[in-house]
Enzyme design. Structure first.
Site, PDB file in Angstrom:
ATOM      1  CB  SER A 497      -1.139  -0.085   0.959  1.00  9.14           C
ATOM      2  OG  SER A 497      -2.130   1.187   0.889  1.00  9.14           O
ATOM      3  CG  ASP A 584      -6.422  -2.858  -4.559  1.00  9.47           C
ATOM      4  OD1 ASP A 584      -6.882  -1.534  -3.770  1.00  9.47           O
ATOM      5  OD2 ASP A 584      -5.306  -2.989  -4.039  1.00  9.47           O
ATOM      6  CG  HIS A 616      -5.398  -2.492  -0.248  1.00  9.24           C
ATOM      7  ND1 HIS A 616      -4.675  -2.158  -1.019  1.00  9.24           N
ATOM      8  CD2 HIS A 616      -5.135  -2.172   0.414  1.00  9.24           C
ATOM      9  CE1 HIS A 616      -4.182  -0.739  -0.475  1.00  9.24           C
ATOM     10  NE2 HIS A 616      -3.728  -1.451   0.482  1.00  9.24           N
TER      11      HIS A 616
END
Length: 673
Positions: A497, A584, A616
């Site tokens: 991320s 995602d 994600h």
């Protein structure tokens, strides 16, 4: 510039052999990926409110499911769910102890639905059977046992309407239609009491909710500067007091109690070093019994003499950090997790009447007896004087005694946390253990912008993506090099991320600093990142703009372009590995596609790994193991560490490699062999 380092020796976890003469790391057995990243034996053991049952998460035919057993016979477990693809990763008990409730999505799309399974009948029901809808849990009460309050955004994907969910019938009754509120706080009677409305400046305004609806006059106003670590967390049982984690008029957030009628605020707990992040409440009155901060490690302060004695007993009996994970309604029994770091975490049943501990299970018994590495909490000083709380793990046997510097500098992986409005903490970390076992020093840094260390530290990251936030990471690497821990020519940057973004920044803005990078679901283009955020992030959009840049202004759009790794893709000169989930909803697949396409156009090698059934991050262990198999082969090629051959690790995963299979040793053979 000299970087200062403060080892916190009183808090350091040692190595498994307790120190002494160093041994060659190559003599330490290789720990297989499966044992670190495969399904745990058991996890998240929790007592039912009535104290009759113990529930946990464990694999059923290779997929994590919910199990339950009588507390007096924890060996008589039976599976309560039968998920066949997507693992169950969290759950909670219904207040009446009749059911287990959990949320799950499809393929990582984060459209979470709520499910319930009855303990007696074994029947599983979908309690929020709506497509493209994300459920929120708004209210759970020990007092009201037959229903919950949930938020459902099927009417307007930006806002969650509040419903009362009858647990017996599954009936949903509308309580409040949401026309622009970020969230709601209910009391123990499941009455809505507060509504939070996002402000244009990135803060929030709280309004009382009465029988007549939401009041017009604000009950509390939270400015942008306090927005990251201030908010109400619940009411006492009598409804007369609301608790806050509150940084107003101070830097680090305190635990405050506010009289509902007079508005008077009373300080309960505060530390100048870190925000209050944990509390223990009396199960009957909901009065605070203890509070905690997490600076280098978690530190509890007890307000209740009995709780103080309990915590002292547990700390005396268990070696390692402890956390209380469930308590029965009568508060006679607790589940307690003990994390020694140098051994796998163990869950215990604590009987408060007899002051006895009974082991329930070890989360990963296959790691018992392994030479697991310790973790050292650090304070590293950045170039402008800010203190960066960090965590270092060294390969077992690579150093001498005390805080043992390696006999010679090691290859190092800088492991960057996501968020960025989150933090790294002390405790068992599979990635630290895995990489250290492969011969790398592993360093995790709470760079500015991280939460938990006060609003000034969080606010210091505003507008500093690819700026001072990245400089903090560089300063930590410089410290490790100067301290003789890291070989400056063999440092990798890796993360997920925001950590993936940091890896891309490292290879574009400062390509000379890193030997390679691993980007997991990281954004490459901040303009497209902000233009594709999920609709249910609407309430926090203005705060994100304040902390990054406003794409609706010319200046903000220019900032986003300049701070995007994609803009500087031509600067990449070192090997890069990218992992992405096709579903995602936060960092779309296009973020990885864009940077890969730019590198292909520039003739720069990159290996791109894609999972069509992930979002994600990689929730399915077979996918996580597959990506990590590729990662350690990739790192070994550049940094020279040990690695377990990829072998059959990809066979049961959904892995696809759209580009660059030839740039990671052994990958083509593993895919096609």
């Amino acid at each position: 510039m000299r970087r200062m380092f403060t080892p916190v020796t009183a808090m350091c976890a040692g190595t498994a052999d307790g120190g002494g003469a160093a041994t060659s790391h190559n003599e330490v057995p290789l720990i297989e990926r499966e044992r670190l990243f495969g399904n745990p034996h058991r996890a998240q053991g929790r007592l039912s409110p009535d104290g009759r049952w113990l529930a946990w998460i464990a694999p059923l035919e290779g997929v994590l499911n919910l199990w339950v057993a009588p507390i007096d016979h924890p060996d008589q477990g039976r599976a309560m769910t039968a998920e066949q693809v997507r693992p169950i990763r969290s759950y909670f008990w219904s207040p009446d102890s009749q059911a287990l409730l959990y949320v799950n999505d499809t393929g990582g799309d984060e459209n979470f639905r709520l499910f319930g399974v009855n303990i007696d009948s074994g029947e599983t029901r979908t309690l929020t059977p709506f497509k493209e809808t994300r459920v929120q849990i708004i209210g759970i009460s020990r007092l009201v046992r037959d229903r919950l309050l949930v938020g459902i955004n099927n009417r307007d994907p930006r806002w969650h309407d509040v419903y009362s969910l009858d647990l017996a019938s599954g009936e949903l009754t509308l309580v409040l239609e949401n026309e622009g509120y970020a969230g709601f706080i209910a009391d123990e009677h499941l009455e809505l009491r507060l509504a939070a409305q996002p402000r244009e400046d990135g803060g929030e305004t709280y309004f009382r909710i009465t029988a007549n609806g939401i009041e017009d006059e604000p009950f509390a106003t939270i400015g942008f500067e306090d927005s990251a670590n201030t908010g109400p967390i619940g009411f006492t049982r009598d409804g007369n007091t609301v608790y806050w984690i509150d940084s107003r008029e101070r830097d680090t957030a305190a635990l405050m109690a506010q009289d509902w009628h007079s508005g008077e605020l009373r300080l309960i707990g505060h530390s100048p070093r870190a925000d209050v992040t944990g509390i223990l409440l009396d199960p009957v009155s909901d009065e605070v019994q203890a509070w905690a901060i997490d600076y280098l490690r978690t530190e509890w302060t007890a307000l209740d003499d009995t709780i103080a004695a309990d915590l002292a007993f547990l700390e005396g009996e268990l070696k390692g950090d402890i956390s209380v994970t469930s308590r029965t309604d009568d508060d006679r029994r607790w589940t307690v997790v003990n994390d020694p770091v140098t051994a796998p975490a163990e869950t215990w049943l604590y009987d408060r009447d007899t002051r006895t501990l009974t082991s329930l299970y070890i989360s990963r018994p296959e790691l018992s007896g392994e030479q697991l590495a310790g973790m050292t909490p650090l304070e590293i000083t950045a170039r402008d004087g800010k203190t960066l709380v960090s965590y270092l793990t060294l390969p077992e046997g690579s150093d001498a005694d005390g805080f043992r510097r390696p006999t010679s500098p090691l290859p190092m992986v800088l492991l960057v946390h996501g968020g960025p409005w989150a933090r790294d903490s002390y405790g068992s970390n599979a990635y630290h253990q895995w990489l250290a076992n492969r011969g790398y020093a592993v360093l995790s840094v709470n760079y500015r912008g991280s939460t938990g260390f006060g609003k000034r530290f969080t606010g210091a990251g505003d507008g500093e993506w690819a700026g001072a936030m990245h400089n903090d990471l560089l300063d930590a690497v410089a410290w490790a090099v100067e301290a003789g821990i890291a070989d400056a020519e063999r440092v990798a940057i890796m993360g997920g991320s925001y950590g993936g973004y940091a890896a891309l920044v490292g290879l574009t803005f400062t390509p000379e600093q890193f030997a390679c990078g691993v980007d997991i679901v990281g954004p490459s283009n901040l303009e497209t990142l902000l233009s594709t955020i999920p609709p249910y992030w609407e309430a926090g959009k203005r705060q994100m703009y304040r902390r990054m840049a406003d794409p609706e202004t010319e200046e903000g759009a220019a900032w986003l372009k300049e701070r995007s790794p994609l803009t500087h893709a031509g600067q990449i000169s070192q090997p890069l590995l990218i992992g992405q989930g096709a579903n995602d909803p936060r960092v779309k697949q296009a973020e990885s596609d864009q940077i890969v396409d730019a590198m292909k156009a520039n003739g720069i090698p990159v290996t791109y790994v894609l999972f069509p059934d992930e979002g994600h991050g990689f929730a399915r262990p077979v996918n996580n193991i597959a990506f990590n198999a590729v990662t350690e082969a990739f790192l070994a090629e550049t940094l020279g560490g040990r690695f377990e051959p990829i072998g059959e690790a990809l066979k049961t995963s959904s892995i696809q490699v759209p580009h660059g299979v030839e740039y990671t040793p052994g990958l083509d053979e593993a895919l096609n062999g």
